[in-house]
Design a protein around this motif. Structure first.
Motif, PDB file in Angstrom:
ATOM      1  N   TYR A 330       0.836  -1.208   0.000  1.00  0.00           N
ATOM      2  CA  TYR A 330       0.000   0.000   0.000  1.00  0.00           C
ATOM      3  C   TYR A 330       0.871   1.257   0.000  1.00  0.00           C
ATOM      4  O   TYR A 330       1.959   1.280   0.597  1.00  0.00           O
ATOM      5  N   ASP A 331       0.323   2.305  -0.646  1.00  0.00           N
ATOM      6  CA  ASP A 331       0.984   3.610  -0.573  1.00  0.00           C
ATOM      7  C   ASP A 331       0.400   4.401   0.594  1.00  0.00           C
ATOM      8  O   ASP A 331      -0.438   3.901   1.356  1.00  0.00           O
ATOM      9  N   TRP A 332       0.809   5.673   0.733  1.00  0.00           N
ATOM     10  CA  TRP A 332       0.380   6.476   1.869  1.00  0.00           C
ATOM     11  C   TRP A 332      -1.069   6.946   1.777  1.00  0.00           C
ATOM     12  O   TRP A 332      -1.619   7.485   2.738  1.00  0.00           O
ATOM     13  N   ASP A 333      -1.688   6.727   0.614  1.00  0.00           N
ATOM     14  CA  ASP A 333      -3.121   6.989   0.467  1.00  0.00           C
ATOM     15  C   ASP A 333      -3.932   5.728   0.683  1.00  0.00           C
ATOM     16  O   ASP A 333      -5.135   5.697   0.392  1.00  0.00           O
ATOM     17  N   ASP A 334      -3.262   4.679   1.179  1.00  0.00           N
ATOM     18  CA  ASP A 334      -3.894   3.373   1.424  1.00  0.00           C
ATOM     19  C   ASP A 334      -4.444   2.752   0.153  1.00  0.00           C
ATOM     20  O   ASP A 334      -5.452   2.030   0.178  1.00  0.00           O
ATOM     21  N   GLN A 335      -3.779   3.011  -0.940  1.00  0.00           N
ATOM     22  CA  GLN A 335      -4.124   2.395  -2.224  1.00  0.00           C
ATOM     23  C   GLN A 335      -3.125   1.281  -2.526  1.00  0.00           C
ATOM     24  O   GLN A 335      -1.918   1.425  -2.276  1.00  0.00           O
ATOM     25  N   VAL A 336      -3.636   0.164  -3.036  1.00  0.00           N
ATOM     26  CA  VAL A 336      -2.757  -0.967  -3.381  1.00  0.00           C
ATOM     27  C   VAL A 336      -1.935  -0.597  -4.611  1.00  0.00           C
ATOM     28  O   VAL A 336      -2.477  -0.220  -5.652  1.00  0.00           O
ATOM     29  N   ILE A 337      -0.602  -0.705  -4.476  1.00  0.00           N
ATOM     30  CA  ILE A 337       0.277  -0.390  -5.612  1.00  0.00           C
ATOM     31  C   ILE A 337       0.882  -1.649  -6.219  1.00  0.00           C
ATOM     32  O   ILE A 337       1.565  -1.583  -7.245  1.00  0.00           O
ATOM     33  N   GLY A 338       0.625  -2.783  -5.598  1.00  0.00           N
ATOM     34  CA  GLY A 338       1.123  -4.035  -6.148  1.00  0.00           C
ATOM     35  C   GLY A 338       0.744  -5.205  -5.257  1.00  0.00           C
ATOM     36  O   GLY A 338       0.594  -5.048  -4.039  1.00  0.00           O
ATOM     37  N   THR A 339       0.560  -6.371  -5.863  1.00  0.00           N
ATOM     38  CA  THR A 339       0.208  -7.589  -5.135  1.00  0.00           C
ATOM     39  C   THR A 339       1.133  -8.722  -5.576  1.00  0.00           C
ATOM     40  O   THR A 339       1.308  -8.949  -6.769  1.00  0.00           O
ATOM     41  N   ILE A 340       1.714  -9.397  -4.597  1.00  0.00           N
ATOM     42  CA  ILE A 340       2.586 -10.535  -4.887  1.00  0.00           C
ATOM     43  C   ILE A 340       2.010 -11.769  -4.212  1.00  0.00           C
ATOM     44  O   ILE A 340       1.690 -11.755  -3.021  1.00  0.00           O
ATOM     45  N   VAL A 341       1.873 -12.840  -5.000  1.00  0.00           N
ATOM     46  CA  VAL A 341       1.419 -14.105  -4.460  1.00  0.00           C
ATOM     47  C   VAL A 341       2.619 -15.047  -4.320  1.00  0.00           C
ATOM     48  O   VAL A 341       3.286 -15.351  -5.304  1.00  0.00           O
ATOM     49  N   PHE A 342       2.888 -15.427  -3.082  1.00  0.00           N
ATOM     50  CA  PHE A 342       3.963 -16.385  -2.796  1.00  0.00           C
ATOM     51  C   PHE A 342       3.356 -17.792  -2.713  1.00  0.00           C
ATOM     52  O   PHE A 342       2.319 -17.991  -2.076  1.00  0.00           O
ATOM     53  N   LYS A 343       4.015 -18.748  -3.337  1.00  0.00           N
ATOM     54  CA  LYS A 343       3.535 -20.137  -3.319  1.00  0.00           C
ATOM     55  C   LYS A 343       4.549 -21.025  -2.628  1.00  0.00           C
ATOM     56  O   LYS A 343       5.758 -20.887  -2.845  1.00  0.00           O
ATOM     57  N   ARG A 344       4.014 -21.934  -1.793  1.00  0.00           N
ATOM     58  CA  ARG A 344       4.906 -22.842  -1.067  1.00  0.00           C
ATOM     59  C   ARG A 344       5.756 -23.657  -2.026  1.00  0.00           C
ATOM     60  O   ARG A 344       5.232 -24.216  -3.003  1.00  0.00           O
ATOM     61  N   ASN A 345       7.029 -23.714  -1.760  1.00  0.00           N
ATOM     62  CA  ASN A 345       7.953 -24.423  -2.644  1.00  0.00           C
ATOM     63  C   ASN A 345       7.815 -25.938  -2.445  1.00  0.00           C
ATOM     64  O   ASN A 345       7.788 -26.404  -1.326  1.00  0.00           O
TER      65      ASN A 345
END
Length: 345
Positions: A330-345
């Motif tokens: 999130y940025d300082w305006d509480d807007q999502v600037i990116g999403t990362i999905v981590f997957k179990r190896n």
């Protein structure tokens, strides 16, 4: 003696025992005897038998003993007393210690420790004996004595002179080794003017290479002369479950690249840790927080570590982590600037 503890001790005595101990003799007057307590002297109008006085003494001794017991229970400070956010699930893994060291007129002893994949917590109690008033390292002779729990308006320097003692400002840390991170903290609590407990919290970035670790207790007197005590002791790691999670799109957040995430579930909660490499240094100016789906954030954030890399590390999180871990930036305006999905190896 603390009045609240005495009151609590009295309130825990069954009324029938007090009634049996204080049996009013038959008097010529139609009211209970008037009493005046002066220190330990008991006076009453009317006649009271020696047996009754003995009962009163025994009752008073019982009350005093219970109060002292209550005081003793709270006098020892451990991790649970110092860390009010400690989960109940972590209590069975607290280790008790007796390791201690003495230097001239003061001493220190390790009392408790708790260790998991990402944190080490240690309590150490420092005693100044008959020579020193013990205070935290952030204090000085001009600090108000009330800041460490001493009643009155005098400074620590004034109080020490009144008591005919010297001041000793004390702190503690864990000596660096391969398992410890560079970030740590201390919390202080005086249990008396001459005794203080310190809670040390240190980041842990790897499994323990050796169980033995060293607590360094350091002190500075009023002449700024430094003294140290090294106390070796052994740690036991709490059980842990988790694994390595790989990002499906490492550069999903503009200006940075995310590395693999290490997730651990321990009695202290869930910890999450991954490295972030900035491709544009201005990204840090716009980045406020990271939140994870299904996980309530605990303690931590971004830290520039000794390896020169920025690591995002949080611990004591609650919730559940399955085969995927979704991180939203999130940025300082509480807007999502990116999403990362981590997957179990």
């Amino acid at each position: 003696m603390n009045r609240k503890l005495i009151s609590k001790a009295i309130s825990n005595i069954d009324d029938r025992y007090i009634a049996e101990s204080i049996q009013v003799p038959v008097l010529t007057e139609d009211r209970a005897p008037e009493r005046t307590i002066q220190m330990s002297k008991y006076e009453a109008k009317g006649k009271a038998s020696p047996r009754r006085l003995m009962r009163l003494v025994l009752a008073a001794c019982l009350i005093f003993a219970l109060a002292v017991t209550a005081y003793a229970v709270h006098y020892f400070l451990g991790i649970r007393d110092m860390d009010h956010n400690l989960p109940d699930t972590a209590e069975p893994y607290i280790q008790q210690h007796t390791e201690a060291a003495v230097l001239e007129d003061w001493s220190a002893r390790i009392t408790e420790s708790l260790c998991d994949d990402t944190q080490i917590l240690v309590t150490v109690t420092v005693s100044g004996g008959d020579q020193y008033i013990i205070a935290p390292t952030y204090a000085d002779p001009n600090t108000l004595a009330a800041d460490i729990g001493i009643e009155g308006k005098q400074t620590l320097g004034e109080y020490a002179r009144e008591q005919g003692k010297k001041l000793l400002f004390v702190g503690a840390s864990l000596k660096e080794n391969e398992s410890l991170g560079g970030i740590g903290s201390q919390d202080f609590c005086n249990t008396s003017p001459s005794e203080m407990t310190i809670l040390i919290q240190s980041n842990k970035t790897a499994a323990l290479t050796e169980k033995e670790i060293i607590c360094c207790v350091y002190a500075v007197d009023e002449n700024w002369e430094r003294q140290t005590l090294d106390i070796p002791f052994c740690l036991e790691e709490a059980p842990s479950n988790g694994g390595i999670y790989v990002p499906d799109d490492p550069d999903a957040v503009p200006g940075m690249i995310a590395g693999e995430a290490t997730v651990a579930e321990t009695p202290l909660g869930i910890s999450i840790r991954f490295m972030q490499t900035a491709t544009n240094e201005t990204v840090w100016d716009n980045l406020k927080k990271v939140e994870f789906d299904g996980v309530v954030r605990g303690e931590g954030g971004w830290v520039l570590e000794d390896d020169g890399n920025w690591w995002f590390t949080v611990s004591r999180c609650s919730g559940t982590v399955g085969d995927t871990l979704t991180a939203r930036f999130y940025d300082w305006d509480d807007q999502v600037i990116g999403t990362i999905v981590f997957k179990r190896n």
